[in-house]
Write a protein that holds these residues in place. Structure first.
Motif, PDB file in Angstrom:
ATOM      1  N   PHE A  10      54.907  37.291  28.368  1.00 16.82           N
ATOM      2  CA  PHE A  10      55.940  36.813  29.286  1.00 16.82           C
ATOM      3  C   PHE A  10      56.916  35.866  28.599  1.00 16.82           C
ATOM      4  O   PHE A  10      57.778  35.278  29.252  1.00 16.82           O
ATOM      5  CB  PHE A  10      55.301  36.091  30.469  1.00 16.82           C
ATOM      6  CG  PHE A  10      54.578  36.991  31.424  1.00 16.82           C
ATOM      7  CD1 PHE A  10      55.174  37.399  32.616  1.00 16.82           C
ATOM      8  CD2 PHE A  10      53.296  37.435  31.149  1.00 16.82           C
ATOM      9  CE1 PHE A  10      54.509  38.224  33.501  1.00 16.82           C
ATOM     10  CE2 PHE A  10      52.614  38.267  32.026  1.00 16.82           C
ATOM     11  CZ  PHE A  10      53.230  38.664  33.210  1.00 16.82           C
ATOM     12  N   ALA A  11      56.790  35.709  27.288  1.00 14.03           N
ATOM     13  CA  ALA A  11      57.613  34.741  26.565  1.00 14.03           C
ATOM     14  C   ALA A  11      59.103  35.059  26.656  1.00 14.03           C
ATOM     15  O   ALA A  11      59.944  34.164  26.554  1.00 14.03           O
ATOM     16  CB  ALA A  11      57.181  34.683  25.106  1.00 14.03           C
ATOM     17  N   HIS A  12      59.424  36.338  26.865  1.00 13.96           N
ATOM     18  CA  HIS A  12      60.826  36.754  26.929  1.00 13.96           C
ATOM     19  C   HIS A  12      61.425  36.616  28.319  1.00 13.96           C
ATOM     20  O   HIS A  12      62.638  36.808  28.493  1.00 13.96           O
ATOM     21  CB  HIS A  12      60.922  38.223  26.513  1.00 13.96           C
ATOM     22  CG  HIS A  12      60.235  39.141  27.483  1.00 13.96           C
ATOM     23  ND1 HIS A  12      58.858  39.170  27.630  1.00 13.96           N
ATOM     24  CD2 HIS A  12      60.730  40.037  28.381  1.00 13.96           C
ATOM     25  CE1 HIS A  12      58.546  40.059  28.555  1.00 13.96           C
ATOM     26  NE2 HIS A  12      59.662  40.586  29.025  1.00 13.96           N
ATOM     27  N   VAL A  13      60.613  36.294  29.319  1.00 15.89           N
ATOM     28  CA  VAL A  13      61.069  36.294  30.709  1.00 15.89           C
ATOM     29  C   VAL A  13      61.937  35.076  30.984  1.00 15.89           C
ATOM     30  O   VAL A  13      61.527  33.933  30.774  1.00 15.89           O
ATOM     31  CB  VAL A  13      59.880  36.334  31.682  1.00 15.89           C
ATOM     32  CG1 VAL A  13      60.370  36.191  33.124  1.00 15.89           C
ATOM     33  CG2 VAL A  13      59.097  37.632  31.509  1.00 15.89           C
ATOM     34  N   LYS A  14      63.149  35.339  31.482  1.00 17.15           N
ATOM     35  CA  LYS A  14      64.099  34.280  31.824  1.00 17.15           C
ATOM     36  C   LYS A  14      64.368  34.209  33.322  1.00 17.15           C
ATOM     37  O   LYS A  14      65.003  33.252  33.789  1.00 17.15           O
ATOM     38  CB  LYS A  14      65.422  34.513  31.082  1.00 17.15           C
ATOM     39  CG  LYS A  14      65.299  34.499  29.569  1.00 17.15           C
ATOM     40  CD  LYS A  14      66.647  34.781  28.919  1.00 17.15           C
ATOM     41  CE  LYS A  14      66.531  34.796  27.403  1.00 17.15           C
ATOM     42  NZ  LYS A  14      67.842  35.107  26.759  1.00 17.15           N
ATOM     43  N   ASN A  15      63.928  35.224  34.054  1.00 19.18           N
ATOM     44  CA  ASN A  15      64.171  35.291  35.492  1.00 19.18           C
ATOM     45  C   ASN A  15      62.890  35.713  36.207  1.00 19.18           C
ATOM     46  O   ASN A  15      62.311  36.755  35.889  1.00 19.18           O
ATOM     47  CB  ASN A  15      65.295  36.289  35.802  1.00 19.18           C
ATOM     48  CG  ASN A  15      66.610  35.872  35.169  1.00 19.18           C
ATOM     49  OD1 ASN A  15      67.339  35.038  35.691  1.00 19.18           O
ATOM     50  ND2 ASN A  15      66.920  36.464  34.021  1.00 19.18           N
ATOM     51  N   GLY A 110      63.310  29.090  33.032  1.00 15.87           N
ATOM     52  CA  GLY A 110      64.351  30.004  33.467  1.00 15.87           C
ATOM     53  C   GLY A 110      64.643  29.885  34.946  1.00 15.87           C
ATOM     54  O   GLY A 110      64.292  28.897  35.596  1.00 15.87           O
ATOM     55  N   ARG A 111      65.260  30.925  35.492  1.00 17.45           N
ATOM     56  CA  ARG A 111      65.658  30.926  36.902  1.00 17.45           C
ATOM     57  C   ARG A 111      64.591  31.567  37.776  1.00 17.45           C
ATOM     58  O   ARG A 111      63.858  32.448  37.331  1.00 17.45           O
ATOM     59  CB  ARG A 111      66.984  31.657  37.069  1.00 17.45           C
ATOM     60  CG  ARG A 111      68.153  30.981  36.351  1.00 17.45           C
ATOM     61  CD  ARG A 111      69.461  31.712  36.638  1.00 17.45           C
ATOM     62  NE  ARG A 111      69.449  33.065  36.099  1.00 17.45           N
ATOM     63  CZ  ARG A 111      70.400  33.977  36.367  1.00 17.45           C
ATOM     64  NH1 ARG A 111      71.388  33.678  37.188  1.00 17.45           N
ATOM     65  NH2 ARG A 111      70.339  35.187  35.822  1.00 17.45           N
ATOM     66  N   ARG A 112      64.563  31.146  39.050  1.00 14.48           N
ATOM     67  CA  ARG A 112      63.553  31.639  39.988  1.00 14.48           C
ATOM     68  C   ARG A 112      64.235  32.061  41.286  1.00 14.48           C
ATOM     69  O   ARG A 112      65.070  31.325  41.820  1.00 14.48           O
ATOM     70  CB  ARG A 112      62.525  30.547  40.263  1.00 14.48           C
ATOM     71  CG  ARG A 112      61.654  30.212  39.053  1.00 14.48           C
ATOM     72  CD  ARG A 112      61.349  28.744  38.948  1.00 14.48           C
ATOM     73  NE  ARG A 112      62.537  27.976  38.590  1.00 14.48           N
ATOM     74  CZ  ARG A 112      62.544  26.657  38.447  1.00 14.48           C
ATOM     75  NH1 ARG A 112      61.447  25.948  38.638  1.00 14.48           N
ATOM     76  NH2 ARG A 112      63.653  26.022  38.123  1.00 14.48           N
TER      77      ARG A 112
END
Length: 233
Positions: A10-15, A110-112
């Motif tokens: 999940f290291a690449h997850v920004k959203n 990141g954003r949620r």
């Protein structure tokens, strides 16, 4: 039942994208049952049907169109605002504040977002009652989707476009596997949130999704614990 996620995956997850009902609050809270009863009553009053027949029609709309609202709009040209107001006129005291979940969501990098087939008012009231509303950047509801519900592809495209989200940099949490089919194809990480001990009651059997489980990367019956595992390092 909670799978231990590989945080590096999940290291690449920004959203971070969350469904609302039976996802951000536990299935056993049974809040959605109030909405379900009101939808049946709406169909009953509109079509002048006995309750059992109205419920059968309501569920058929859900299966055929994705939501009861969409079916009523297509087949009976109802006012969507009237429907949404009436079915979401419920008692939110059933929800208990969940500060641990709020902290776990806040810690995500990141954003949620909340992405729901309900309306914004319902999402805001439920999330506020849980004590997690302020931890989200925005809400994408059925009105923003042009009244076209998940799992329709166009709805996901509208969501991604509105918030300039690259699908491969997003993760989506849902309680219905069918709503993860498109996200999986788009390249999102997909997480299915199931009831505690995964023991669905009789009323949920009609909406089980065994044919869609291949679209799920992870399964959890404890969302808070799952999220904490992602940020524990």
């Amino acid at each position: 039942m909670t799978e231990t996620p590989d945080a590096s995956a999940f290291a690449h997850v920004k959203n971070w994208v969350f469904d609302l009902d039976n996802t951000l609050y536990p299935h056993e809270t049974d809040l959605f049952s109030q909405i379900d009863v009101r939808m049946t009553r709406y169909v009953q009053d509109l079509l002048q049907l006995p309750r059992d027949e109205a419920r059968r029609v309501q569920k058929q709309f859900y299966l055929d169109y994705g939501t009861t609202l969409k079916g009523l709009m297509e087949c009976h040209n109802i006012d969507p605002d009237d429907f949404l107001q009436k079915v979401h006129d419920i008692d939110y005291s059933w929800l208990k504040p969940n500060p641990a979940l709020g902290e776990a969501i806040k810690a995500l990098p990141g954003r949620r977002f909340i992405f729901t087939n309900g309306d914004r008012g319902h999402a805001e009231r439920a999330a506020a009652r849980l004590g997690i509303l302020d931890n989200f950047d925005d809400i994408f509801d059925i009105v923003a989707a042009g009244l076209t519900p998940k799992p329709q592809r166009t709805t996901y495209d509208l969501f991604l476009e509105k918030f300039s989200i690259v699908a491969s940099e997003a993760a989506m949490f849902e309680d219905l596997a069918r709503n993860l089919v498109v996200p999986k194809k788009l390249g999102m990480k997909t997480i299915l949130v199931v009831p505690g001990n995964f023991e669905p009651t009789f009323s949920e059997i009609w909406e089980s999704d065994p044919e869609f489980t291949d679209q799920v990367d992870y399964v959890t019956d404890d969302l808070t614990h799952f999220l904490k595992q992602l940020t524990a390092a």
